[in-house]
Design a protein around this motif. Structure first.
Motif, mmCIF file in Angstrom:
data_model
loop_
_atom_site.group_PDB
_atom_site.id
_atom_site.type_symbol
_atom_site.label_atom_id
_atom_site.label_comp_id
_atom_site.label_asym_id
_atom_site.label_seq_id
_atom_site.Cartn_x
_atom_site.Cartn_y
_atom_site.Cartn_z
ATOM 1 N N THR A 68 0.834 -1.210 0.000
ATOM 2 C CA THR A 68 0.000 0.000 0.000
ATOM 3 C C THR A 68 0.862 1.250 0.000
ATOM 4 O O THR A 68 0.611 2.195 -0.757
ATOM 5 C CB THR A 68 -0.926 -0.013 1.229
ATOM 6 O OG1 THR A 68 -1.679 -1.222 1.244
ATOM 7 C CG2 THR A 68 -1.875 1.167 1.203
ATOM 8 N N ARG A 69 1.886 1.271 0.825
ATOM 9 C CA ARG A 69 2.764 2.443 0.887
ATOM 10 C C ARG A 69 3.540 2.626 -0.415
ATOM 11 O O ARG A 69 3.769 3.756 -0.860
ATOM 12 C CB ARG A 69 3.725 2.301 2.074
ATOM 13 C CG ARG A 69 3.037 2.355 3.430
ATOM 14 C CD ARG A 69 4.056 2.449 4.552
ATOM 15 N NE ARG A 69 4.845 1.232 4.659
ATOM 16 C CZ ARG A 69 4.504 0.188 5.409
ATOM 17 N NH1 ARG A 69 3.372 0.199 6.100
ATOM 18 N NH2 ARG A 69 5.286 -0.880 5.465
ATOM 19 N N LYS A 72 1.121 4.101 -3.035
ATOM 20 C CA LYS A 72 0.845 5.512 -2.743
ATOM 21 C C LYS A 72 2.011 6.393 -3.164
ATOM 22 O O LYS A 72 1.818 7.514 -3.643
ATOM 23 C CB LYS A 72 0.567 5.687 -1.246
ATOM 24 C CG LYS A 72 -0.809 5.220 -0.815
ATOM 25 C CD LYS A 72 -1.030 5.480 0.667
ATOM 26 C CE LYS A 72 -2.420 5.049 1.089
ATOM 27 N NZ LYS A 72 -2.656 5.288 2.541
ATOM 28 N N ALA A 122 -4.917 2.181 -1.497
ATOM 29 C CA ALA A 122 -3.954 3.120 -2.075
ATOM 30 C C ALA A 122 -4.508 3.834 -3.297
ATOM 31 O O ALA A 122 -3.874 4.764 -3.802
ATOM 32 C CB ALA A 122 -2.671 2.385 -2.448
#
Length: 221
Positions: A68-69, A72, A122
């Motif tokens: 997810t990070r 993003k 995200a």
């Protein structure tokens, strides 16, 4: 009457002396809703049941949070991201399950799945999946709803901007009243000096106290 407050867990209203403050969250709880420190068994440190449960059984950390990070971060540069299965293994620091290599349904955009929620949160969708070559293409969602905090504007009339009043420091100069008094005093002294009689030569008049104390016929020689 003693002060009363409400327990944040059981919602009972009790006197303030029967309530204790949790050392972790800081809220007030009754004695029935609190336990001693579960890590050190210290009776002086009291935790509520919510905080004690979080300490004993914390929520498991999702291994797909790193994905997810990563997505993003990539969303600021591009709209499509192509990742191989080996690259995803390196991002999450773990191996993908065998179903990810065999079935395409594992890569479906279903928010109920924990792994699919990683890229949906995200703002990405799985656009293409190739099991033979072992890669997946993510595409950014354009109509992703994001929370925007707007400043509230009053409906009334907008008042003009009024600058903050600046305090001017007081100067050390004397006031005009004091200067005028000193000037008047100097003028009076000048008038007194001008009104005194002038005598030629070195003759000086006798002072008043000498005239009163000594008479001309009784003046000591």
């Amino acid at each position: 009457m003693p002060l009363k407050d409400e327990c944040c867990l059981c919602k009972r209203v009790l006197p303030y002396s029967y309530l204790r403050r949790c050392q972790r969250c800081g809220h007030l709880y009754c004695r029935d809703c609190m336990v001693s420190d579960v890590t050190t068994s210290d009776f002086k440190r009291m935790f509520c049941l919510h905080c004690a449960r979080k300490i004993v059984s914390p929520q498991p950390f999702s291994k797909y949070g790193a994905l997810t990070r990563h997505l993003k971060f990539r969303s600021a540069f591009t709209n499509t991201v192509k990742l191989s299965f080996a690259e995803i293994d390196g991002i999450i620091s773990d191996n993908l399950p065998m179903s990810a290599y065999k079935t395409e349904s594992w890569w479906s955009n279903m928010p109920t799945n924990a792994h699919a929620k990683a890229w949906l949160d995200a703002g990405w969708n799985v656009h293409e999946i190739n099991l033979k070559e072992g890669y997946v293409v993510f595409k950014k969602i354009n109509n992703l709803k994001t929370k925007r905090y707007r400043r509230k504007v009053s409906r009334g009339e907008i008042k003009p901007f009024t600058p903050v009043r600046v305090r001017i420091p007081k100067s050390n100069k004397p006031s005009k009243t004091r200067v005028s008094k000193l000037y008047a005093r100097l003028k009076n002294l000048e008038r007194q000096r001008a009104s005194l009689p002038t005598y030629p030569g070195s003759f000086k008049p006798k002072p008043k106290h000498e005239k009163i104390l000594f008479k001309p016929e009784k003046k000591p020689q």
